[in-house]
Design a protein around this motif. Structure first.
Motif, PDB file in Angstrom:
ATOM      1  N   ALA A 168      -2.210  -7.186   1.235  1.00  0.00           N
ATOM      2  CA  ALA A 168      -2.514  -6.428  -0.168  1.00  0.00           C
ATOM      3  C   ALA A 168      -3.094  -8.132  -0.599  1.00  0.00           C
ATOM      4  N   TRP A 169      -3.062  -8.757  -0.227  1.00  0.00           N
ATOM      5  CA  TRP A 169      -3.157 -10.357  -0.793  1.00  0.00           C
ATOM      6  C   TRP A 169      -4.731 -10.259  -1.144  1.00  0.00           C
ATOM      7  N   PHE A 170      -5.352 -10.001   0.572  1.00  0.00           N
ATOM      8  CA  PHE A 170      -6.178 -10.994   1.126  1.00  0.00           C
ATOM      9  C   PHE A 170      -7.355  -9.134   0.434  1.00  0.00           C
ATOM     10  N   ALA A 171      -6.696  -8.474   0.312  1.00  0.00           N
ATOM     11  CA  ALA A 171      -7.464  -6.602   0.677  1.00  0.00           C
ATOM     12  C   ALA A 171      -7.765  -6.955  -1.690  1.00  0.00           C
ATOM     13  N   HIS A 230       4.263   1.658   5.177  1.00  0.00           N
ATOM     14  CA  HIS A 230       3.787  -0.286   5.422  1.00  0.00           C
ATOM     15  C   HIS A 230       4.725  -1.064   5.881  1.00  0.00           C
ATOM     16  N   GLU A 231       5.024  -1.524   6.827  1.00  0.00           N
ATOM     17  CA  GLU A 231       5.971  -2.800   6.861  1.00  0.00           C
ATOM     18  C   GLU A 231       5.767  -3.916   6.064  1.00  0.00           C
ATOM     19  N   SER A 232       5.684  -3.997   5.052  1.00  0.00           N
ATOM     20  CA  SER A 232       5.137  -5.132   4.072  1.00  0.00           C
ATOM     21  C   SER A 232       5.681  -4.186   3.108  1.00  0.00           C
ATOM     22  N   ALA A 256       6.593  -3.157  -3.528  1.00  0.00           N
ATOM     23  CA  ALA A 256       6.448  -3.343  -4.358  1.00  0.00           C
ATOM     24  C   ALA A 256       4.760  -4.483  -4.533  1.00  0.00           C
ATOM     25  N   ALA A 257       3.964  -3.593  -5.465  1.00  0.00           N
ATOM     26  CA  ALA A 257       2.902  -4.149  -5.272  1.00  0.00           C
ATOM     27  C   ALA A 257       2.048  -4.143  -3.735  1.00  0.00           C
ATOM     28  N   GLY A 258       2.071  -3.473  -2.866  1.00  0.00           N
ATOM     29  CA  GLY A 258       2.026  -3.655  -1.207  1.00  0.00           C
ATOM     30  C   GLY A 258       0.897  -2.691  -1.661  1.00  0.00           C
ATOM     31  N   PHE A 259      -0.469  -2.276  -0.528  1.00  0.00           N
ATOM     32  CA  PHE A 259      -1.706  -1.857  -0.020  1.00  0.00           C
ATOM     33  C   PHE A 259      -1.173  -0.347  -0.470  1.00  0.00           C
TER      34      PHE A 259
END
Length: 343
Positions: free
Chosen positions: A158-161, A282-284, A287-290
């Motif tokens: 999500a950071w890089f997207a 998703h595994e991540s 909160a604020a995930g893609f």
């Protein structure tokens, strides 16, 4: 980046190819890289421990030989332990006309190279009117790595997207590890290639010469009751959950996104619009995930009811009991899907 790949249709599973090799996820990536290096002398790789085949064997061929034995230390380059230096050198090589593969060992350590990747690689093409291009592939192993605790178990897709100029890819199978790495190397722009640490030994069919375009999802199961969307290692938990749901009479569309950015909006919107339910897994951290981006897009464009399932907002623990709290398994996916179906 070209906008032409933002909304392509999903790709269904291909008919098994008798010419396919059985390779591990790591070997598939090594095959793609070695083919690209053989075809183009401008392709080089740099990072820590590449000379011994990489920490996970991802720079070692199916014959067990490290790629440095084939291409030499001028093209498989061992570097000091300095992520910012590795990435900065990769950006410089790319701007000088090379096509570097930058290995950052685990995604957690990529944060030490965030300026070079986010402010230099991603933006150069746009800041200088296309005069410079950064055809760089940053390999960032993601995900929970058993008994590796909080600083070796994170997923930052999500950071890089969120960063304009970066393409973000997350393969779930050996075939996609092979095909998508080829596509990333050919893209001409910086690609964050996120490989899951616990998939390296996974075996599967790989057909040499079969490449997947960036931005196209893959449909793994078909059903009309609910759409399940995931990527990377979590695809396997979702597929297992879909089979369990089918035993209860629930038909699920299962979509492996494969590319996080650009993501296959058309495939997800079509499926969710048809089934009327969407669960993104998703595994991540949730909160604020893609998954939130996907859910919001579906809510804006369809009448489908949406839900997300991701990890709690906690550091991954070292102890097995703590680590298990951060993992999302098939049973949790089934429970979340059934709950959504009741809404």
């Amino acid at each position: 980046m070209s906008s032409a790949v933002v909304n392509p249709p999903a790709v269904a599973d291909a008919t098994p190819d008798t010419s396919a090799l059985t390779l591990s996820y790591a070997q598939a990536a090594a095959l793609a890289l070695s083919e690209a290096m053989q075809a183009d002398r401008h392709v080089v790789a740099l990072g820590e421990d590449l000379g011994r085949g990489g920490v996970f064997g991802q720079y070692r061929g199916a014959d067990g030989r490290a790629l440095v034995e084939r291409f030499g230390p001028e093209r498989i380059i061992d570097t000091p332990i300095s992520e910012s230096t590795i990435m900065g050198a990769g950006v410089g090589l790319a701007l000088a006309g090379m096509r570097p593969v930058v290995e950052l060992r685990v995604a957690d350590f990529a944060l030490c190279a965030i300026d070079e990747l986010v402010n230099q690689a991603a933006k150069n093409r746009f800041m200088f009117g296309g005069q410079g291009r950064v055809p760089l592939v940053a390999r960032l192993p993601i995900g929970i790595w058993t008994a590796s605790a909080a600083q070796h178990s994170q997923s930052f897709e999500a950071w890089f997207a969120h960063v304009p100029g970066l393409t973000v890819v997350a393969p779930a199978t050996p075939a996609d590890s092979y095909g998508l790495l080829h596509a990333a190397l050919a893209s001409g722009d910086p690609v964050v290639f996120m490989e899951h640490k616990e998939l390296w030994s996974m075996q599967g069919p790989v057909t040499p010469g079969v490449h997947q375009p960036l931005g196209k999802a893959r449909q793994l199961r078909s059903g009309n009751d609910i759409t399940l969307v995931s990527w990377s290692r979590q695809v396997h938990a979702v597929t297992e959950a879909a089979d369990a749901l089918a035993a209860q009479g629930v038909g699920a569309d299962v979509i492996d996104l494969r590319s996080i950015w650009p993501w296959d909006r058309a495939a997800v919107l079509e499926s969710a619009g048809r089934t009327g339910r969407l669960l993104v897994v998703h595994e991540s951290i949730q909160a604020a995930g893609f998954g939130g981006e996907i859910a919001a897009t579906v809510a804006e464009h369809t009448a489908a009811r949406v839900a997300r399932l991701g990890a709690p907002r906690i550091p991954v623990g070292y102890a097995p009991t703590l680590e298990s709290v951060a993992r999302i398994g098939a049973a949790q996916v089934v429970a979340a899907a059934l709950k959504l179906l009741q809404r």
